[in-house]
Design an enzyme around this catalytic site. Structure first.
Site, PDB file in Angstrom:
ATOM      1  CB  ILE A   1      -1.359   6.095  -9.028  1.00 43.32           C
ATOM      2  CG1 ILE A   1      -2.675   5.424  -8.635  1.00 43.32           C
ATOM      3  CG2 ILE A   1      -1.559   7.567  -9.346  1.00 43.32           C
ATOM      4  CD1 ILE A   1      -3.321   6.025  -7.386  1.00 43.32           C
TER       5      ILE A   1
ATOM      6  CD  GLU B   1       3.293  -4.543   1.926  1.00 43.12           C
ATOM      7  OE1 GLU B   1       4.508  -4.723   1.867  1.00 43.12           O
ATOM      8  OE2 GLU B   1       2.622  -4.258   0.919  1.00 43.12           O
TER       9      GLU B   1
ATOM     10  CE  LYS C   1       5.153  -1.795  -0.039  1.00 43.20           C
ATOM     11  NZ  LYS C   1       3.995  -2.285  -0.722  1.00 43.20           N
TER      12      LYS C   1
ATOM     13  CE  LYS D   1       2.334   1.530  -0.488  1.00 43.74           C
ATOM     14  NZ  LYS D   1       1.036   0.856  -0.365  1.00 43.74           N
TER      15      LYS D   1
ATOM     16  CB  THR E   1       1.592 -10.718  -6.182  1.00 42.66           C
ATOM     17  OG1 THR E   1       1.182 -11.693  -5.235  1.00 42.66           O
ATOM     18  CG2 THR E   1       0.374 -10.062  -6.790  1.00 42.66           C
TER      19      THR E   1
ATOM     20  CB  VAL F   1       4.410   5.717  -3.867  1.00 39.78           C
ATOM     21  CG1 VAL F   1       3.316   6.552  -3.212  1.00 39.78           C
ATOM     22  CG2 VAL F   1       5.701   5.837  -3.078  1.00 39.78           C
TER      23      VAL F   1
HETATM   24  N1  HSE Z   1       0.071  -3.838   0.893  1.00 40.11           N
HETATM   25  C1  HSE Z   1       0.046  -2.744  -0.014  1.00 40.11           C
HETATM   26  C2  HSE Z   1      -1.357  -2.169  -0.054  1.00 40.11           C
HETATM   27  C3  HSE Z   1       0.461  -3.211  -1.383  1.00 40.11           C
HETATM   28  O1  HSE Z   1      -2.284  -2.820   0.415  1.00 40.11           O
HETATM   29  O2  HSE Z   1      -1.530  -1.048  -0.509  1.00 40.11           O
HETATM   30  C4  HSE Z   1       0.860  -2.103  -2.304  1.00 40.11           C
HETATM   31  O3  HSE Z   1       1.952  -1.386  -1.834  1.00 40.11           O
END
Ligand code: HSE
Length: 436
Positions: free
Chosen positions: A136, A190, A105, A205, A13, A132
């Site tokens: 943003i 994830e 991360k 994060k 992705t 993170v």
């Molecule tokens: N799995 C993470 C989320 C993807 O849903 O925020 C971005 O780090």
């Protein structure tokens, strides 16, 4: 000037999104960076898979080590995720004198201290803005934009999947599993979605944010982590009735005793902007002593929002490749020899307010017993709702909000309340932050 050649590890992705953004915006990116950026090589586990990007001019390989060992590659972009082989690949790239951009991360939160030390020895950069809050630019904001402040606390909705699940449950009454499946299909979750719903991803994060905010080493093992799996629709509705939203929040706060590092579902007053951050969107509130509270909002996951952060790091790398190598922005915002080991507090030392939900017999004296226990632990009740019993039942749900208290006192009080013969089942506790 000669173009900069990059090698991308992982064409899923985020990798696919990065290739697309680099191609679509190539002209503007080159004007900003001062040099053209070319995706020269990329690796992927399955070379036959259909991709979201055009790979016609990229040399593809199933072996990522070929790329980190290729002398022709200037910058390695690690977008595979996970601990291994990502760690070995990044360390090899650094050993080979290559700059690294990563969105990983988990890798930075667990192995960042070692990776930055190696990068320091070789004089190369490791940038991780995409790790993170997706798109943003929060790392840059804290590390550079707020560099004049003492950061007092920060609080963030930093897992898009979890926020998407909570928002859909609240607004549409959808089932947990059904929303999670949609988040997976959209590429937000994830590889192991328990990282999202158990708070591990948010913990990774928060570890990074806390380090750059307070100048402390990365220490994921000290983060108190609780996920969203125990939140029920009833909790969401009671919180609403009391004027709050339940959000999965990462909190890092510097106190006189040390640093609170915690990730858990949290009631937030509905009137706060951050309480209205819904869906896959992320938001981070950072409070500095000079600037006061500042809020950063945007897409926290997804192909192009995350690619936006990856490409911004690439532009920084390319700009810095020609500038003074001794005078770069330090990895963790503070100079490496100025990182201090302020203690991270154990969970029992957290001070916060609470939402409590319990089921009790509907008869005289029950509430008095509960409030006696709370009083003995110096816990003051802020608000209370007792719902009517369900048809044919003698027990009632009781919902309470408390004032600020020490987690240790709350743990003891909950254990005593659960021991009461008139209380059935566990007390459901959700922490509450007013973020004022
Ligand atoms: N799995 C993470 C989320 C993807 O849903 O925020 C971005 O780090």
């Amino acid at each position: 000037m000669k173009p900069v050649k990059i090698g991308i590890l992982g064409l899923g992705t985020v990798g696919g999104g990065a290739v697309n953004v680099l191609k679509r915006n190539a002209g503007e990116i080159a004007r900003r960076a001062g040099r053209e950026i070319i995706v020269s090589r990329a690796s992927a586990r399955d070379l036959t898979r259909t991709r979201i990007c055009d790979t016609a001019h990229i040399a593809l390989s199933a072996d990522p080590f070929e790329i980190v060992n290729d002398p022709d590659i200037d910058v390695v972009v690690e977008l595979m995720g996970g601990y291994e082989p990502a760690k070995q690949l990044v360390l090899t790239a650094i050993a080979n004198g290559k700059h690294v951009v990563t969105a990983n991360k988990a890798l930075i939160a667990l192995h960042g201290n070692e990776i930055f030390a190696e990068a320091g020895k070789k004089g190369v950069m490791v940038l991780f803005e995409a790790a993170v809050a997706g798109g943003i630019p929060i790392i840059k904001a804290i590390r550079e934009g707020l560099a004049g402040n003492r950061i007092e606390w920060l609080a963030g909705i930093i897992n898009g999947t979890g926020n998407f699940i909570l928002s859909e449950m609240r607004d549409k009454g959808r089932d947990f599993a059904d929303v999670l499946a949609e988040a997976q299909a959209l590429g937000y979750a994830e590889a192991d979605p328990t990282f999202d719903i158990e708070g591990i991803d948010a913990g990774h994060k928060l570890t990074i944010l806390a380090s750059i905010a307070f100048g402390i080493p990365l220490q994921f093992d000290k983060v108190y982590t609780e996920g969203i799996t125990r939140i029920t629709r009833a909790d969401v509705e009671y919180a609403e009735a009391l004027g709050y939203r339940i959000k999965h929040l990462g909190m890092a706060r510097k106190t006189t005793q040390g640093i609170e590092l915690r990730v858990h579902p949290t009631l937030i007053p509905k009137r706060r902007l951050i309480a209205n951050v819904d869906g896959v969107m992320n938001a981070v509130l950072v409070c500095g002593d000079a600037v006061g509270p500042t809020l950063y909002y945007g897409a926290g996951a997804g192909a192009e929002p995350t690619a936006s952060a990856v490409v911004a790091d690439l532009v920084d790398v390319v700009r810095a490749m020609t500038s003074d190598p001794e005078n770069r922005v330090p990895h963790l915002a503070f100079q490496p020899d100025a990182i201090v080991d302020i203690p991270v507090l154990p969970a029992e030392a957290i001070r916060t307010a609470y939402y409590l939900r319990l089921t009790a017999e509907d008869r005289p004296g029950v509430l008095a017993d509960i409030s006696r226990i709370l009083a003995a632990h110096h816990i003051s009740i802020e608000a209370l709702i007792q719902k009517e019993p369900l048809a044919g039942q003698s027990s009632v749900p009781i919902i309470m909000l408390t004032q600020l208290t020490l987690e240790k006192e709350m743990n003891a009080a909950i254990a005593e309340i659960e021991d009461l013969a008139t209380v059935s089942g566990a007390v459901n506790r959700i922490r509450l932050e007013t973020l004022g």
